[in-house]
Design a protein around this motif. Structure first.
Motif, PDB file in Angstrom:
ATOM      1  N   UNK A 118       0.414  -1.608   0.018  1.00 44.30           N
ATOM      2  CA  UNK A 118       0.287   0.172  -0.134  1.00 44.30           C
ATOM      3  C   UNK A 118       0.754   1.203  -0.253  1.00 44.30           C
ATOM      4  N   UNK A 119       0.726   2.187  -0.610  1.00 45.75           N
ATOM      5  CA  UNK A 119       0.856   3.678  -0.236  1.00 45.75           C
ATOM      6  C   UNK A 119       0.086   4.307  -0.089  1.00 45.75           C
ATOM      7  N   UNK A 120       0.075   5.785   0.320  1.00 54.80           N
ATOM      8  CA  UNK A 120      -0.644   6.654   1.265  1.00 54.80           C
ATOM      9  C   UNK A 120      -0.259   8.184   0.147  1.00 54.80           C
ATOM     10  N   UNK A 121      -1.000   8.646   0.149  1.00 56.23           N
ATOM     11  CA  UNK A 121      -1.276  10.087  -0.637  1.00 56.23           C
ATOM     12  C   UNK A 121      -2.408  10.688  -0.475  1.00 56.23           C
ATOM     13  N   UNK A 122      -1.647  12.331  -0.315  1.00 57.60           N
ATOM     14  CA  UNK A 122      -2.736  13.806   0.206  1.00 57.60           C
ATOM     15  C   UNK A 122      -4.036  13.841  -0.909  1.00 57.60           C
ATOM     16  N   UNK A 123      -3.086  13.580  -2.342  1.00 59.46           N
ATOM     17  CA  UNK A 123      -4.415  13.859  -3.277  1.00 59.46           C
ATOM     18  C   UNK A 123      -3.575  12.053  -4.900  1.00 59.46           C
ATOM     19  N   UNK A 124      -4.485  12.141  -4.905  1.00 60.90           N
ATOM     20  CA  UNK A 124      -5.095  11.244  -6.361  1.00 60.90           C
ATOM     21  C   UNK A 124      -5.173  12.204  -7.583  1.00 60.90           C
ATOM     22  N   UNK A 125      -4.220  10.838  -8.555  1.00 60.71           N
ATOM     23  CA  UNK A 125      -4.591  11.472  -9.592  1.00 60.71           C
ATOM     24  C   UNK A 125      -5.162  10.466 -11.145  1.00 60.71           C
ATOM     25  N   UNK A 126      -6.144  10.283 -11.306  1.00 61.82           N
ATOM     26  CA  UNK A 126      -6.496   8.868 -12.025  1.00 61.82           C
ATOM     27  C   UNK A 126      -6.104   9.381 -13.796  1.00 61.82           C
ATOM     28  N   UNK A 127      -5.095   7.868 -13.850  1.00 59.73           N
ATOM     29  CA  UNK A 127      -4.490   8.593 -15.112  1.00 59.73           C
ATOM     30  C   UNK A 127      -4.568   6.824 -15.817  1.00 59.73           C
ATOM     31  N   UNK A 128      -5.617   6.544 -15.040  1.00 64.12           N
ATOM     32  CA  UNK A 128      -5.548   5.255 -16.149  1.00 64.12           C
ATOM     33  C   UNK A 128      -6.286   4.493 -16.482  1.00 64.12           C
ATOM     34  N   UNK A 129      -6.903   4.916 -17.758  1.00 62.06           N
ATOM     35  CA  UNK A 129      -7.664   4.953 -18.615  1.00 62.06           C
ATOM     36  C   UNK A 129      -9.265   5.115 -18.959  1.00 62.06           C
ATOM     37  N   UNK A 130      -9.152   4.446 -20.043  1.00 61.65           N
ATOM     38  CA  UNK A 130     -10.700   4.593 -20.126  1.00 61.65           C
ATOM     39  C   UNK A 130     -11.488   3.460 -19.874  1.00 61.65           C
ATOM     40  N   UNK A 131     -10.781   2.545 -18.658  1.00 67.59           N
ATOM     41  CA  UNK A 131     -11.590   1.456 -17.568  1.00 67.59           C
ATOM     42  C   UNK A 131     -10.969   1.696 -16.102  1.00 67.59           C
ATOM     43  N   UNK A 132     -10.944   3.017 -15.860  1.00 65.62           N
ATOM     44  CA  UNK A 132     -10.422   3.992 -14.973  1.00 65.62           C
ATOM     45  C   UNK A 132     -11.065   3.157 -13.861  1.00 65.62           C
ATOM     46  N   UNK A 133     -10.394   2.517 -12.792  1.00 67.47           N
ATOM     47  CA  UNK A 133     -10.155   2.596 -11.579  1.00 67.47           C
ATOM     48  C   UNK A 133     -10.361   3.743 -10.330  1.00 67.47           C
ATOM     49  N   UNK A 134      -9.967   4.502 -10.606  1.00 63.04           N
ATOM     50  CA  UNK A 134     -10.332   5.747  -9.999  1.00 63.04           C
ATOM     51  C   UNK A 134     -11.302   6.489 -10.368  1.00 63.04           C
ATOM     52  N   UNK A 135     -11.549   6.444 -11.351  1.00 57.98           N
ATOM     53  CA  UNK A 135     -13.258   6.837 -11.827  1.00 57.98           C
ATOM     54  C   UNK A 135     -14.277   6.101 -11.301  1.00 57.98           C
ATOM     55  N   UNK A 136     -13.440   4.670 -11.365  1.00 55.37           N
ATOM     56  CA  UNK A 136     -15.217   3.967 -10.836  1.00 55.37           C
ATOM     57  C   UNK A 136     -14.984   3.651  -9.181  1.00 55.37           C
TER      58      UNK A 136
END
Ligand SMILES: Cc1cc2nc3c(=O)[nH]c(=O)nc-3n(C[C@H](O)[C@H](O)[C@H](O)COP(=O)(O)OP(=O)(O)OC[C@H]3O[C@@H](n4cnc5c(N)ncnc54)[C@H](O)[C@@H]3O)c2cc1C
Length: 388
Positions: A137-155
């Protein structure tokens, strides 16, 4: 656990460019993607404006690529075609292994930490996010979803694209053949087009159609295969590929969400692809740069406002216009008019060359056509009811 300023999910053009820009602005940034080196299913057409954006990170002359000299538009119903000459640097075609690999290396060289793994989950809490990867695991204050058309971040953090806002793209890498021209055959059924984009060692041939048109990957790929066979070109192996492309309607663009509390979507994950040409690499780079500059320069609320405003003003407003023109581009009457106009008119050829190269905005398309000397032809194109 170390708190990163930003964790970027996905290292295609959008993620790598966000990471490089943020690292150069002094942020502690990690970028997670376990796929490299890899070929992304894509035409691989990189416009001059995309090359210019990434110019100080990628040496375009060192990149294995084909310089495209012409774009040929085909009206298959009449067996006619017309060619448009492109200026040097308007469009190159590269393998995505090479192009994306160079961007990923540039992000690491700028100080971003690459994590070669796959993100499985993202959970928000009071002071940031926990990103669970296949390897920890990693921690972050901010997330950027750059994971394409099936984006997990978007989902996880927004909502998936509607099926009507996705197009299916499928075809073959045709090994052992190449060229210095791209071919674009507009198809009415399904509305879309077949393309052939030459790379140094192969052609990327494909077809795309909106996912809700009722044709699956198998039927579309069979069309691409028929097209290759009809050309009777000499070639080696045919390597199949398929991948979704976000292709949003005007209404979906108008209600697009590109950020939320502590998170940003860039590139395909945000839906930023031209719904007519399917150019996405330029918008991936531009949105990545906009997100990085916003995150690095402002408070959370200010950063989101800054990012959303830039994306709307510099990308979405133009893509809305493309979405409005889209239905007309793939109708037989428009194809006939277009190919005739291209064959007869240098002015119309210049305007279409600009559209292929990404230098002719949709905002001024009608007026650029109207300014051509062959006003009659241009006017017929403009007046064609599908253009409105
Ligand atoms: C067939 C086809 C032809 C195209 N032709 C062109 C063209 O000629 N020119 C053009 O400009 N555009 C073209 N496009 C569009 C272009 O490919 C995309 O717009 C562009 O790749 C978007 O870049 P991106 O970085 O947003 O996403 P991508 O390039 O899709 O990169 C996303 C990255 O995220 C990674 N990823 C996904 N999920 C996870 C996860 N859970 N954890 C970690 N990493 C993850 C993937 O491995 C990938 O490396 C085409 C698209 C298709 C499908």
């Amino acid at each position: 656990m170390l708190m990163n300023d930003v964790v970027i999910v996905g290292a295609g053009p959008a993620g790598a460019w966000t990471a490089r820009t943020l690292a150069r602005l002094g942020a502690r940034v990690a970028i997670v993607d376990g796929s490299h080196p890899r070929e992304k299913p894509c035409g691989g057409g990189v416009t001059g404006r995309a090359l210019a954006l990434a110019g100080d990170a990628i040496d375009a002359r060192a990149l294995p690529r084909c310089e495209i000299r012409a774009a040929r538009f085909v009206d298959s119903a009449r067996g006619l075609s017309a060619s448009v000459t492109l200026a040097g640097g308007d469009l190159v075609v590269a393998s995505r292994t090479d192009f994306d690999g160079a961007l990923f290396a540039a992000a690491a060289a700028a100080g971003a930490t690459p994590i070669r793994s796959r993100v499985l989950d993202i959970v928000a809490d009071t002071d940031g996010f926990t990103v669970t990867t296949r390897d920890g695991s990693v921690r972050a204050r901010t997330i950027v979803g750059a994971d394409g058309a099936n984006s997990l971040v978007r989902r996880r953090l927004a909502r998936p694209f509607d099926r009507a806002d996705i197009s299916i793209a499928t075809g073959y890498f045709v090994h052992g053949a190449t060229s210095d021209e791209i071919v674009i055959e507009l198809t009415a059924d399904p509305p879309g087009y077949i393309w052939s984009f030459p790379r140094p060692t192969h052609l990327a041939v494909g077809i795309c159609a909106q996912a809700d048109q009722g044709l699956g990957v198998g039927a579309l790929r069979a069309r691409a295969l028929d097209w290759i066979r009809a050309r009777t070109m000499e070639h080696g192996t045919l390597e199949p590929y398929s991948w979704p492309i976000p292709s949003l309607s005007a209404r979906s663009f108008e209600s697009l969400t590109t950020s939320g509390p502590g998170w940003y979507l860039v590139g395909d994950a945000a839906g930023l692809v031209d719904p007519i040409t399917r150019e996405g690499i330029y918008f991936a780079l531009l949105s990545g740069e906009a997100a990085a500059r916003a995150v690095a320069s402002s408070s959370e609320a200010g950063a989101r406002r800054q990012y959303d405003e830039r994306v709307k003003g510099e990308i979405v407003d133009e893509l809305v216009r493309a979405a409005r023109y889209k239905a007309g581009f793939f109708r037989p009457r428009f194809t006939r008019l277009l190919v005739d106009a291209l064959a007869e008119s240098e002015g119309v050829r210049r305007v279409m060359a600009g559209l292929v190269a990404g230098t002719q905005p949709y905002e001024t398309l009608k007026w650029s056509l109207a300014r051509t000397a062959e006003l009659g032809l241009a006017w017929r194109l403009i007046r064609s009811k599908w253009y409105n």
